[in-house]
Scaffold this motif. Structure first.
Motif, mmCIF file in Angstrom:
data_model
loop_
_atom_site.group_PDB
_atom_site.id
_atom_site.type_symbol
_atom_site.label_atom_id
_atom_site.label_comp_id
_atom_site.label_asym_id
_atom_site.label_seq_id
_atom_site.Cartn_x
_atom_site.Cartn_y
_atom_site.Cartn_z
ATOM 1 N N TYR A 121 16.063 -9.251 -15.470
ATOM 2 C CA TYR A 121 15.378 -8.304 -15.948
ATOM 3 C C TYR A 121 15.372 -7.646 -14.389
ATOM 4 O O TYR A 121 14.526 -7.437 -13.184
ATOM 5 N N GLY A 122 16.334 -6.212 -13.972
ATOM 6 C CA GLY A 122 16.316 -5.903 -12.725
ATOM 7 C C GLY A 122 16.049 -4.337 -13.370
ATOM 8 O O GLY A 122 15.402 -3.654 -13.871
ATOM 9 N N PHE A 123 15.237 -4.118 -12.089
ATOM 10 C CA PHE A 123 14.582 -3.123 -11.607
ATOM 11 C C PHE A 123 15.099 -2.425 -10.075
ATOM 12 O O PHE A 123 15.142 -3.369 -9.012
ATOM 13 N N ASP A 124 15.050 -1.218 -9.987
ATOM 14 C CA ASP A 124 15.289 -0.596 -9.111
ATOM 15 C C ASP A 124 13.559 -0.350 -7.750
ATOM 16 O O ASP A 124 13.905 -0.405 -6.624
ATOM 17 N N ASN A 125 12.656 0.318 -8.859
ATOM 18 C CA ASN A 125 11.892 0.456 -7.806
ATOM 19 C C ASN A 125 10.202 -0.158 -8.420
ATOM 20 O O ASN A 125 10.435 -0.179 -9.812
ATOM 21 N N SER B 154 0.918 -7.432 -9.531
ATOM 22 C CA SER B 154 -1.187 -8.025 -9.523
ATOM 23 C C SER B 154 -2.043 -7.325 -9.608
ATOM 24 O O SER B 154 -2.840 -7.108 -9.972
ATOM 25 N N ILE B 155 -1.644 -6.031 -8.701
ATOM 26 C CA ILE B 155 -2.412 -5.042 -8.377
ATOM 27 C C ILE B 155 -2.566 -3.877 -9.407
ATOM 28 O O ILE B 155 -3.826 -4.159 -10.150
ATOM 29 N N LEU B 156 -0.803 -3.756 -9.650
ATOM 30 C CA LEU B 156 -1.086 -2.279 -10.385
ATOM 31 C C LEU B 156 -1.450 -2.847 -11.510
ATOM 32 O O LEU B 156 -2.083 -1.390 -12.957
ATOM 33 N N LEU B 157 -1.032 -3.980 -12.189
ATOM 34 C CA LEU B 157 -1.387 -4.240 -14.068
ATOM 35 C C LEU B 157 -2.895 -4.876 -13.677
ATOM 36 O O LEU B 157 -2.923 -5.562 -15.255
ATOM 37 N N PHE C 209 7.723 0.157 -13.165
ATOM 38 C CA PHE C 209 6.779 -0.246 -14.080
ATOM 39 C C PHE C 209 5.520 -0.348 -14.638
ATOM 40 O O PHE C 209 4.925 -0.190 -14.937
ATOM 41 N N PHE C 210 5.443 1.336 -14.433
ATOM 42 C CA PHE C 210 4.474 2.131 -14.928
ATOM 43 C C PHE C 210 4.608 2.707 -16.362
ATOM 44 O O PHE C 210 3.730 2.618 -17.157
ATOM 45 N N ASN C 211 5.411 2.215 -16.760
ATOM 46 C CA ASN C 211 6.335 2.596 -18.375
ATOM 47 C C ASN C 211 6.103 1.036 -19.264
ATOM 48 O O ASN C 211 6.129 1.525 -20.145
ATOM 49 N N LYS D 164 0.612 -1.565 0.012
ATOM 50 C CA LYS D 164 0.439 -0.318 -0.014
ATOM 51 C C LYS D 164 0.958 1.241 -0.133
ATOM 52 O O LYS D 164 0.677 2.093 -1.437
ATOM 53 N N ALA D 165 2.098 1.567 0.825
ATOM 54 C CA ALA D 165 2.378 2.621 1.013
ATOM 55 C C ALA D 165 3.195 2.555 -0.257
ATOM 56 O O ALA D 165 3.859 3.890 -1.129
ATOM 57 N N ALA D 166 4.121 1.135 -0.766
ATOM 58 C CA ALA D 166 5.107 1.741 -1.817
ATOM 59 C C ALA D 166 3.439 2.550 -3.296
ATOM 60 O O ALA D 166 4.598 3.152 -3.863
ATOM 61 N N LEU D 167 2.704 1.969 -3.677
ATOM 62 C CA LEU D 167 2.060 2.347 -4.862
ATOM 63 C C LEU D 167 1.304 3.804 -4.133
ATOM 64 O O LEU D 167 1.615 4.422 -5.466
ATOM 65 N N LEU D 168 0.911 3.629 -3.146
ATOM 66 C CA LEU D 168 0.698 5.525 -2.811
ATOM 67 C C LEU D 168 1.916 6.444 -2.985
ATOM 68 O O LEU D 168 1.969 7.259 -3.498
ATOM 69 N N ASN D 169 3.092 5.665 -2.584
ATOM 70 C CA ASN D 169 4.199 7.143 -2.313
ATOM 71 C C ASN D 169 4.517 7.264 -4.242
ATOM 72 O O ASN D 169 5.041 7.423 -4.408
#
Length: 486
Positions: free
Chosen positions: A153-157, A91-94, A161-163, A53-58
Motif C-alpha cells: 500500500y503506497g502513500f505520497d503524503n 501513532s499520533i494521527l490515529l 491517512f485522514f481518509n 510536528k511540521a508535517a502534521l501541522l502543515n
C-alpha cells in the motif's frame, strides 16, 4: 476512577545487518504539552519529532494540549532509521481512531510538508520482515509490488491517512527473459554490455572463463601487464548463470543497501575493490555491509591480488569455504551471505614483465617474495588457475555464443540440484574408470589434498556438462588437472 490512558501501537522495523521489528506505541497524558521519544532513539530519530510536528501541522492536524510520549520497543535496541517517521506520525494521527494496523508493517521518512519519502533500507526490511502487508512511500511501492505474496500500500503524503482509504498497489511481473526448469523460473539478461568478442585471441583464457562462469568456479589469471586478464574477468559477469526469483530479490536487497536503484535486472553483482581498501570496507562492520557481502550471488574481483593486505587475503578463506561471514561485536552478531565467485588477477612478478617480451627487472628473491604473499590455503580455494602469455591470434567468440553453452550446462546442474562448485563434498560423482585412475595418479604425483581432489572433480563435472558428456571423462579430468596451480 481515573480513565485509563489509551495507547496506539504501530509495527515498524529497522535494519542493522539484519531486520529487527520495532513496535511504535504512543500515548497522550495530562501534563504540560510536549513531545518525547524514548527507547534508545538516535539523534536522527529524535529529530523526527520536529519533522512530524511540521508535517502534521502543515496538513491541518491539531495537536491536543497534552503530553505526547512515544516508546520504541524493544527499548534496549539502538534505533537509527528515519523510516520510523511515518509509524510515529500515524501513532499520533490515529490515536483516537478505531483503526487496527497490527497486520501492517509501516515504513517511511517524512518531509516538512508531509510528503512520505523512501530510505535505502526499506526494500531490505520488507524483504526480510515476514510481514504480508506493508505501508510504504509510493515512490518505492511499485518496486516492492514485484515481491511475491506481499500486499503493498503506497502513500505520497501524510494527509492521505485522514481518509483512511487503503488502495493496494497492483502486483507487477518481471519483464526479463527466463528459462523454466522443474516448474521454476530462472531470469537472465542477454544484453551484453561488455562482450567477449572484443577480446582477440587468448582462446584458453576464454575457455577457462567459460568453465568458471558455467559452474561458478573461483578463478585466478596470471600474466604480464596488458595481456587481457582484467578485460576477460570484467566480461565474466555477463555470462554467469541465470538467477531464481529468490536470488534476484537477495541481489536487489544488497543494491538497495548500497544506495543503488532497484531495477530487478537479473545481471549478477560485480564488485572490484581497490587493493588499498581497508579490512572493514571488504568485510563490513559497525552496521555497514562490506564488498564481500555486496558481491553475494555474483563476482568479487581482486585485481593485483598480491597487493592486497595479507590479513585480508587470509580472512577470505573462511567465507570462500563456508559461503557466509559472521561479524561478532560486543553487543551484536551479524551474519552475511557470501555465496560468491572469487575472481582474481596478478602479474607474474613485481614489474609485470616476466612472461612478456619485455625485460624483467626483478630478482628471484623479489619474485618469490611477491608470490609468497598468496598462501597455499588460499590457492587451494581457487578452482581454476591459468598462466596467460601474449599471443597474436585474432580469433573471436561472442558472449552470446558462450552464454548458450552456459545455459545448457546450467540446466544440467539445476536438475542435479546444485551448481557444480556448490556440490557437497560427499557427492558421488559419476566418473569413468580410466578418468578415476588418472586422478588417483595425479593425487600421488602432485601430493594433492582432499580439497584439491574435490575441486578437480567439480571442475571436471562442469567441463563434462559443457561437452554434453553423461559421465566425467578422462579428457575432462586431464583438462581440470591442467587448471590447478602447481
Amino acid at each position: 476512577m481515573e480513565e485509563k490512558t489509551k495507547t496506539k501501537k504501530i509495527n515498524s522495523a529497522i535494519f542493522n545487518g539484519e531486520v529487527k521489528i520495532v513496535e511504535v506505541e504512543t500515548t497522550f497524558i495530562k501534563a504540560l504539552p510536549g513531545f518525547s521519544v524514548v527507547g534508545l532513539a538516535s539523534s536522527a530519530v529524535q529529530e523526527s519529532k520536529e519533522r512530524i510536528k511540521a508535517a502534521l501541522l502543515n496538513n491541518n492536524f491539531e495537536f491536543p494540549p497534552l503530553k505526547i510520549i512515544t516508546n520504541l520497543s524493544p527499548a534496549n535496541l539502538p534505533k537509527k532509521s528515519t523510516a520510523l517517521d511515518l509509524p510515529i506520525a500515524l501513532s499520533i494521527l490515529l490515536q483516537d481512531k478505531n483503526i487496527d494496523l497490527q497486520d501492517y508493517l509501516v515504513l517511511g521518512e517524512l518531509g516538512l510538508d508531509g510528503n512520505i519519502k523512501e530510505t535505502n533500507d526499506i526494500f531490505a526490511i520488507v524483504l526480510s520482515s515476514g510481514y504480508k502487508k506493508v505501508i510504504v512511500p509510493k515512490t518505492i511501492a511499485h518496486k516492492l509490488s514485484q515481491i511475491p505474496d506481499i500486499e503493498v500500500y503506497g502513500f505520497d503524503n501524510i494527509s492521505e491517512f485522514f481518509n483512511l482509504k487503503f488502495k493496494q498497489i497492483k502486483p507487477t511481473k518481471l519483464k526479463y527473459k527466463y528459462i523454466e526448469i522443474n516448474n521454476k523460473k530462472y531470469f537472465y539478461n542477454d544484453n551484453f554490455e561488455l562482450d567477449f568478442k572484443d577480446v582477440k585471441g587468448q582462446n584458453i583464457a576464454k575457455r577457462v572463463a567459460l568453465i568458471s562462469a558455467a559452474g561458478f568456479h573461483n578463478i585466478l589469471l596470471e600474466g604480464s601487464a596488458g595481456v587481457g586478464k582484467s578485460m576477460i574477468i570484467n566480461r565474466l559477469r555477463y555470462i554467469l548463470p541465470p538467477v531464481s526469483l529468490e536470488e534476484l530479490l537477495e541481489i536487489e536487497k544488497q543494491n538497495a543497501l548500497d544506495n543503488k536503484e532497484i531495477t530487478f535486472n537479473p545481471t549478477r553483482p560485480f564488485r572490484a575493490p581497490h587493493h588499498n581498501s581497508s579490512r572493514s570496507a571488504i568485510f563490513g562492520g559497525r552496521g555497514k555491509i562490506g564488498e564481500i557481502a555486496l558481491a553475494n550471488k555474483g563476482i568479487l574481483f581482486f585485481d593485483e591480488l598480491p597487493q592486497f593486505r595479507k590479513d585480508i587475503l587470509e580472512d577470505l578463506r573462511l567465507p570462500l569455504q563456508e559461503g557466509k561471514l559472521l561479524i561478532s561485536r560486543v553487543d551484536s552478531k551479524i551474519e552475511y551471505k557470501t555465496d560468491i565467485l572469487f575472481a582474481s588477477a596478478m602479474n607474474p612478478c613485481p614489474c609485470g614483465n616476466l612472461l612478456s617480451a619485455k625485460e624483467c627487472r626483478c630478482t628471484e628473491i623479489e619474485i618469490k617474495r611477491y608470490k609468497n604473499r598468496i598462501s597455499e590455503p588460499l590457492i587451494e580455494r581457487i578452482d581454476i588457475y591459468l598462466q596467460m602469455t601474449e599471443d597474436n591470434d585474432d580469433s573471436v567468440i561472442s558472449s552470446k555464443e558462450m552464454y548458450k553453452q552456459v545455459l545448457n550446462a546450467f540446466e544440467k546442474q539445476i536438475k542435479r540440484g546444485y551448481l557444480n562448485s556448490r556440490l557437497p563434498d560427499n557427492w558421488e560423482f559419476d566418473i569413468e574408470n580410466d578418468a578415476k585412475d588418472i586422478l588417483e595418479k595425479a593425487i600421488i604425483n602432485f601430493n594433492l589434498s582432499k580439497r584439491s581432489k574435490i575441486k578437480i572433480l567439480k571442475v571436471a563435472q562442469t567441463i563434462s556438462d559443457l561437452e554434453n558428456y553423461d559421465k566425467i571423462t578422462k579428457k575432462a579430468v586431464l583438462e581440470a588437472l591442467n587448471y590447478r596451480r602447481r
